[in-house]
Structure formats: structure tokens, C-alpha cells
Design a protein around this motif. Sequence first.
Motif, short mmCIF file in Angstrom:
data_model
loop_
_atom_site.label_atom_id
_atom_site.label_comp_id
_atom_site.label_asym_id
_atom_site.label_seq_id
_atom_site.Cartn_x
_atom_site.Cartn_y
_atom_site.Cartn_z
N ASP A 102 0.83 -1.21 0.00
CA ASP A 102 0.00 0.00 0.00
C ASP A 102 0.87 1.26 0.00
O ASP A 102 0.47 2.30 -0.54
CB ASP A 102 -0.91 -0.02 1.23
CG ASP A 102 -2.04 0.99 1.13
OD1 ASP A 102 -2.94 0.80 0.30
OD2 ASP A 102 -2.01 2.00 1.87
N ALA A 103 2.06 1.16 0.60
CA ALA A 103 2.94 2.33 0.72
C ALA A 103 3.88 2.52 -0.48
O ALA A 103 4.64 3.49 -0.50
CB ALA A 103 3.77 2.22 2.01
N LEU A 104 3.81 1.63 -1.46
CA LEU A 104 4.74 1.71 -2.60
C LEU A 104 4.75 3.09 -3.28
O LEU A 104 5.84 3.60 -3.60
CB LEU A 104 4.42 0.62 -3.62
CG LEU A 104 4.95 -0.78 -3.30
CD1 LEU A 104 4.47 -1.78 -4.36
CD2 LEU A 104 6.47 -0.77 -3.22
N PRO A 105 3.61 3.73 -3.54
CA PRO A 105 3.66 5.05 -4.19
C PRO A 105 4.42 6.11 -3.39
O PRO A 105 4.88 7.10 -3.96
CB PRO A 105 2.17 5.43 -4.32
CG PRO A 105 1.45 4.12 -4.33
CD PRO A 105 2.22 3.25 -3.40
N LEU A 148 -5.20 -0.39 -2.29
CA LEU A 148 -5.24 -1.77 -2.79
C LEU A 148 -6.60 -2.41 -2.54
O LEU A 148 -7.12 -2.34 -1.42
CB LEU A 148 -4.16 -2.61 -2.11
CG LEU A 148 -2.71 -2.32 -2.52
CD1 LEU A 148 -1.76 -3.11 -1.63
CD2 LEU A 148 -2.48 -2.66 -3.98
N PRO A 149 -7.20 -3.03 -3.55
CA PRO A 149 -8.50 -3.70 -3.33
C PRO A 149 -8.32 -4.97 -2.51
O PRO A 149 -7.25 -5.58 -2.49
CB PRO A 149 -8.97 -4.02 -4.76
CG PRO A 149 -7.69 -4.14 -5.54
CD PRO A 149 -6.74 -3.15 -4.94
N CYS A 160 -6.79 1.52 8.93
CA CYS A 160 -5.74 1.81 7.94
C CYS A 160 -4.80 0.62 7.76
O CYS A 160 -5.11 -0.49 8.17
CB CYS A 160 -4.97 3.06 8.36
SG CYS A 160 -6.02 4.52 8.45
N ASP A 161 -3.65 0.86 7.15
CA ASP A 161 -2.69 -0.19 6.79
C ASP A 161 -3.29 -1.20 5.83
O ASP A 161 -3.01 -2.40 5.90
CB ASP A 161 -2.14 -0.89 8.04
CG ASP A 161 -0.96 -0.14 8.64
OD1 ASP A 161 -0.54 0.87 8.05
OD2 ASP A 161 -0.46 -0.56 9.70
N GLY A 162 -4.16 -0.72 4.92
CA GLY A 162 -4.68 -1.56 3.86
C GLY A 162 -5.88 -2.40 4.22
O GLY A 162 -6.39 -3.14 3.37
N PHE A 163 -6.34 -2.34 5.45
CA PHE A 163 -7.42 -3.22 5.90
C PHE A 163 -8.73 -2.96 5.15
O PHE A 163 -9.38 -3.89 4.68
CB PHE A 163 -7.62 -3.04 7.41
CG PHE A 163 -8.63 -3.98 8.02
CD1 PHE A 163 -8.70 -5.30 7.64
CD2 PHE A 163 -9.49 -3.53 9.01
CE1 PHE A 163 -9.62 -6.16 8.23
CE2 PHE A 163 -10.41 -4.38 9.60
CZ PHE A 163 -10.48 -5.70 9.21
N ALA A 184 -14.24 0.99 -0.50
CA ALA A 184 -15.05 -0.15 -0.04
C ALA A 184 -16.13 0.26 0.95
O ALA A 184 -17.17 -0.39 1.04
CB ALA A 184 -14.14 -1.20 0.59
N ILE A 185 -15.90 1.34 1.67
CA ILE A 185 -16.78 1.68 2.79
C ILE A 185 -18.21 1.95 2.33
O ILE A 185 -19.18 1.52 2.97
CB ILE A 185 -16.20 2.88 3.56
CG1 ILE A 185 -14.86 2.47 4.19
CG2 ILE A 185 -17.16 3.38 4.63
CD1 ILE A 185 -14.04 3.63 4.71
#
Length: 429
Positions: free
Chosen positions: A71-74, A93-94, A115-118, A123-124
Amino acid sequence: MFSPLLMSTCDPKAEAAAGDARAAYRLHQGLLKLGISSRMLVQDKEIDDPTVIGYPNKLGPIISKVRPSLDALPLKVYGHSKRNPIYIRLQWLPNNITSQVAKLNPDIINLFWICDGFVPIEAIAKFNKPIVWTFQDMWTFTGGCCYSKGCDRYTKSCGNCPILGSNQASDLSSWVWRRKAKAWQNLNLTIVTCSNWLAECTKSSSLLQNQQIKVIPNGLDVDIYKPIERQTARNLLNLPQNKQLVLFGAIDATSNKRKGFHLLEAALQKLSNTEWKYKIELIVFGASQPKNPVDFGFKVYYQGKISDENKLVILYSAADVMIVPSIEEAFGQTASESLACGTPVVSFDSTGLKDVVDHQKNGYRAKRFSNDDLANGIIWALENKQRHEKLCEQAREKAEQVFSLEVVTHSYLSVYEEARTEFNRDRAI
């Protein structure tokens, strides 16, 4: 009768679990005690509790560990690395979270820190359930930062982000802000903040300024967090009986600048040049003793990371005063835990701690980020035995009246009822 689903990234018993995960789990326990069919969904389950649910497949724990890095790649474009971390959560990320929630089919969803991609931003709005979102930091209404470090760009549309070191209006923070604005524009959402300060920040944000906000503090079980006789507590921890003990603790206590250890350090250095040098000693939890520890002129007891609540209660009870010198704090859970154990708290007169510490009633609120006044607050809390005893009594009273899990849980049930009624009304139109 409700069947709520509480969602939090961290398992409450994980080593890295922060206060928000503990706050969510405590509410979950409070709901269960009242006979509510509550469940809690986390990214990677460690706790031995059948009402807490993790990813339902064997790859879940592996995915949850690598997802934050992906998720932090960008952020690497802005110099993000292990040595130079940039604390912005992109949530792009989906994943299969919407289908997992659909299978659980709760009556209502209570989001905490996700957070942290969860939970991806987009999606919300697809949950199709009444949503209560408990804010434990600023992430929800910013371009990705959990705390803005004084930046007010979230009152506009982010961009030119100082945390990214960006001078571009269309940077990653602006991209995150725009995604939130698009995904949540028609979201039927009930917002709960854990402090009045966080509510004020939310109201000033460009994303959520028109939303109704309810303030409910984080709760705790006052039958667990309760005073232990100080001499007994010190004997259990092998701490001296003839000193006045100052307590400080947080996750990454000495390295996380937001927690203010450097400000406490400056205040204690001042005290070490006075007669207090011979009266006080310091206890630190949440960090182990560094290779080159600061020489305060008096002894320091490093306790390391502590996840066991019983040991925390003993620590709070052993201390004469707890110091919470945070620069930014949505609530200040160590402060409320300390009060519940009858130990007064010294903090700064800023952010969420203003809801926890009542000046000169159960502690002392020093002038914003003043080392001198922080030192004054420590002295004021300790110098008069009769005053100190009164502070301890009033600390416990505040916890019982305001932070008691029973009180907080009933407040949430009222919010759930209102959110469900509004959701059903909107669907009927």
C-alpha cells in the motif's frame, strides 16, 4: 436487539496494538456484557476469543503483513523507506473485505482505526449497512496522515503536503483527499470522536464539515483498572518505597516524537538541578533502555513493552504521578487508565488530553509545550501530601463517572439506535 460488527486493523492483543485497538475491544466486551451479539473483525487475529474474527483463510495473516508495504509503494517517489518512513496511509489496494462483511451480515458496522490496507477507501460505501465511525485520529478527513503536525491543509483539499515534502498541489495527499471526497459524498455516516478536540478538527475539515458529530470518550473497565495500595504495587515491581515515582509510557515511548518524551526530558533535566534530584525517580514503559540512556541525574526504570493489563495496573498504582506530554493526542488512553488507578496526570493544555485531565483537580495541564511549566506541574502534583491525596481521589472519581465502560457502552447503544433508524428511513424514501 443489535448485532454490531466492530472493525479495527489491529488485534487488541498484538504486540504493536495501539490504544485504538484496545478501545474497540473494550467496547466490544462492554456490548457482550450487556447481552449484545457483538463481533469484532480484525486484519490478523492473535487473540484467543471466538467473538473476534480474522481473515477466514490461511493466507490472511501473510496478506495482512505484506499489504501495508504494498500500500505504501507510491510513497517511495517521496523518499519513503524503512530509514525514512512517511506516515501517510493511502488505502488504495483492493481486497475482499466487502464480501467478508456481507457474509457476517451485521445490523450495524462500527469502524475504528482501519488503515494499513485493511479497508480500502472505496469499499466503505459498498457495505450497505448503517455505519458508525469512531475517529481515533485525523486520518479520515486528511489526505492520508493520521496526525497533521500542525498543518491545516485538510481544511481545504490537501496537496502541497509538508509530510511528503511536496510543493505540488496535485500530490499524493491531494489524490487521497479526492478519492475520499468522491467515494463518501453520499455516505450515510454517523461520526463519533473520542474527544472534543478531534470533533473540532473534524468540523473544520473540508471533507466532513457538514456531518453531525457525537463525542464519546474511550471507555475502560474500572473493575480492572482500579487502585492497588502503592506500597504493595512497588513491592511487586521491586521499586523503591522512599522515592516519589514519575511514570511515562506509550508505544515507542522514547522514539515517537509526537508522544513528547523530548519535552519531558527537558523538564526532568530542570528538576535534576534542584532539590527534587534527590526525591524523584522515573519509570518508563513502552521502550527498553537505550544503549546510551539519558542521564537525568536520578535513576530510571525501563519496563519495555507491556501488553498485560494487570502489570499496567500495578505500574500506574506504583507511581505518584503519570506524565503524558503528547504534542498531538486524539484522546490519551494512558491518561485515563492512570486516573482509573488513582494516579494523577500531568499533561499539556492541548488536544484531546483536555477532556481527560481537569486542571488542578485530577492533575495539571501545563502551558502548551512549555518545559518549565511541565516541570512546575510535576512539582505541584507532588509537593503537598494532602493535595496529592485529594488529586488521587478525584482521579478515580473522574474515571468512574466518565470513562466507565458501562457508561460509554450505553452511549454507543444510543448512537447505534439512532444510526439504524436514520438508515432505514433513508432506504424507505
